[in-house]
Scaffold this active site. Structure first.
Site, PDB file in Angstrom:
ATOM      1  N   ASP A   1       0.832  -1.201   0.000  1.00  0.00           N
ATOM      2  CA  ASP A   1       0.000   0.000   0.000  1.00  0.00           C
ATOM      3  C   ASP A   1       0.868   1.253   0.000  1.00  0.00           C
ATOM      4  O   ASP A   1       1.941   1.276   0.613  1.00  0.00           O
ATOM      5  CB  ASP A   1      -0.891  -0.013   1.253  1.00  0.00           C
TER       6      ASP A   1
ATOM      7  N   ASN B   1       1.406   3.379  -3.043  1.00  0.00           N
ATOM      8  CA  ASN B   1       1.957   3.841  -4.320  1.00  0.00           C
ATOM      9  C   ASN B   1       1.455   5.232  -4.701  1.00  0.00           C
ATOM     10  O   ASN B   1       2.214   6.089  -5.150  1.00  0.00           O
ATOM     11  CB  ASN B   1       1.599   2.863  -5.441  1.00  0.00           C
TER      12      ASN B   1
ATOM     13  N   TRP C   1       2.931   7.924  -2.485  1.00  0.00           N
ATOM     14  CA  TRP C   1       4.340   8.111  -2.844  1.00  0.00           C
ATOM     15  C   TRP C   1       4.451   9.044  -4.045  1.00  0.00           C
ATOM     16  O   TRP C   1       5.284   9.958  -4.067  1.00  0.00           O
ATOM     17  CB  TRP C   1       4.952   6.745  -3.160  1.00  0.00           C
TER      18      TRP C   1
ATOM     19  N   ARG D   1      -0.185   9.059 -10.555  1.00  0.00           N
ATOM     20  CA  ARG D   1      -0.290   7.825  -9.777  1.00  0.00           C
ATOM     21  C   ARG D   1       0.419   6.658 -10.448  1.00  0.00           C
ATOM     22  O   ARG D   1       0.991   5.798  -9.773  1.00  0.00           O
ATOM     23  CB  ARG D   1      -1.763   7.482  -9.529  1.00  0.00           C
TER      24      ARG D   1
ATOM     25  N   HIS E   1       2.883   3.448  -9.131  1.00  0.00           N
ATOM     26  CA  HIS E   1       2.729   2.018  -9.411  1.00  0.00           C
ATOM     27  C   HIS E   1       3.987   1.442 -10.060  1.00  0.00           C
ATOM     28  O   HIS E   1       4.383   0.305  -9.766  1.00  0.00           O
ATOM     29  CB  HIS E   1       1.508   1.783 -10.296  1.00  0.00           C
TER      30      HIS E   1
ATOM     31  N   ASN F   1     -10.533  -3.369  -6.246  1.00  0.00           N
ATOM     32  CA  ASN F   1      -9.786  -2.387  -7.038  1.00  0.00           C
ATOM     33  C   ASN F   1     -10.458  -2.034  -8.356  1.00  0.00           C
ATOM     34  O   ASN F   1     -10.093  -1.032  -8.993  1.00  0.00           O
ATOM     35  CB  ASN F   1      -8.361  -2.881  -7.311  1.00  0.00           C
TER      36      ASN F   1
ATOM     37  N   ARG G   1       1.674  -4.879   6.333  1.00  0.00           N
ATOM     38  CA  ARG G   1       1.009  -3.850   5.520  1.00  0.00           C
ATOM     39  C   ARG G   1       1.827  -2.577   5.592  1.00  0.00           C
ATOM     40  O   ARG G   1       2.199  -2.113   6.679  1.00  0.00           O
ATOM     41  CB  ARG G   1      -0.411  -3.573   5.996  1.00  0.00           C
TER      42      ARG G   1
ATOM     43  N   ARG H   1      -5.367  -2.115   8.694  1.00  0.00           N
ATOM     44  CA  ARG H   1      -6.500  -2.995   8.414  1.00  0.00           C
ATOM     45  C   ARG H   1      -6.054  -4.044   7.403  1.00  0.00           C
ATOM     46  O   ARG H   1      -5.040  -3.871   6.723  1.00  0.00           O
ATOM     47  CB  ARG H   1      -7.699  -2.211   7.874  1.00  0.00           C
TER      48      ARG H   1
END
Length: 251
Positions: A31, A33, A36, A44, A48, A79, A199, A205
């Site tokens: 989690d 990306n 960042w 985005r 990735h 997703n 994570r 979560r």
């Protein structure tokens, strides 16, 4: 090969740590990306792409450390709710990863596995995945499992349906439906029991990932965004795992 029961299993040799044993099976929710990229004023998709580089670095480090299996949450069943352009970018990066890395995986004796309903993807991508799995199916080294169009609740429901169908057909007694029977129907039935689930990005979560398998896994939530998670970060996570005392409900 059926997996060990998830509810209060007996510790296997090397799994109770404090003495420095490695986790056999590490799973990662990759989690961060997007955040960042945002911090760097980049689109985005740049995040990735950096995330794919992190996959390479971390999986190579895991193999070098001797971790038996790694499962990466690459694309969840939720997703699909993301913008169409972003989903398309993710599919494109998956194609690139398979084409560019399958030779290395095959050469290093890695067994590629996929969990989830990846057949919903475009036909050419499904074929790429099928061919990659077939190419590595007889390898005997570490397992790299990629979760594609995966959701743990759907996985458990599908397992329940298969067991119910067997019971209705008279192939299975209701009394025989236990933890081991359910695990044998899960996508992860040929993987070792999950030891450590990480994570990244500071979120705390599980996001519908390996809910059954995580029953007695050690959970580790780190603030590092996924593209910045590297070999050193994995080593630190494993060192943290090595300090945990796993009692499976006992003393």
């Amino acid at each position: 090969m059926s997996a060990a029961p998830a509810i209060a299993p007996e510790p296997v040799p090397g799994s109770r740590v404090g003495g420095g044993a490695l986790p056999r099976h590490v799973a990662i929710i990759m989690d961060g990306n997007g955040r960042w990229a945002k911090k760097r004023f980049l689109p985005r998709v740049a995040g990735h792409k950096a995330g794919v580089e992190a996959v390479r670095a971390v999986t190579r480090a895991g193999r070098a450390m001797g971790i038996e299996a790694m499962t990466l949450y690459a694309f969840s069943s939720e997703n699909w709710r993301r913008p169409e352009e972003e989903v398309s970018d993710l599919m494109g990066l998956l194609r690139i990863f398979i084409r560019s890395d399958i030779d290395e995986l095959a050469r290093e004796n890695v067994r590629l596995r996929v969990i989830g309903d990846y057949r919903r993807f475009a036909p050419d991508l499904v074929k790429l995945v099928d061919d990659a799995i077939a190419r590595t199916q007889f390898n005997t080294g570490p397992i790299l499992a990629i979760a594609l169009n995966y959701g743990a609740q759907a996985e458990i429901a599908a397992a329940a349906r298969r067991l119910a169908a067997k019971a209705v057909a008279g192939e299975l007694a209701i009394e025989a439906i236990d933890d081991a029977a359910i695990e044998h129907e899960l996508d992860t039935r040929d993987l070792p029991p999950l030891d450590l689930l990480i994570r990244t990005s500071g979120e705390v979560r599980l996001s519908n990932f390996l809910l059954w398998q995580a029953a007695y896994a050690e959970l580790l939530f780190v603030d590092t965004l996924w593209p910045d998670f590297d070999a050193a970060a994995l080593a630190q996570a494993v060192a943290t795992f090595a300090q945990r005392q796993r009692r499976y409900g006992g003393l």
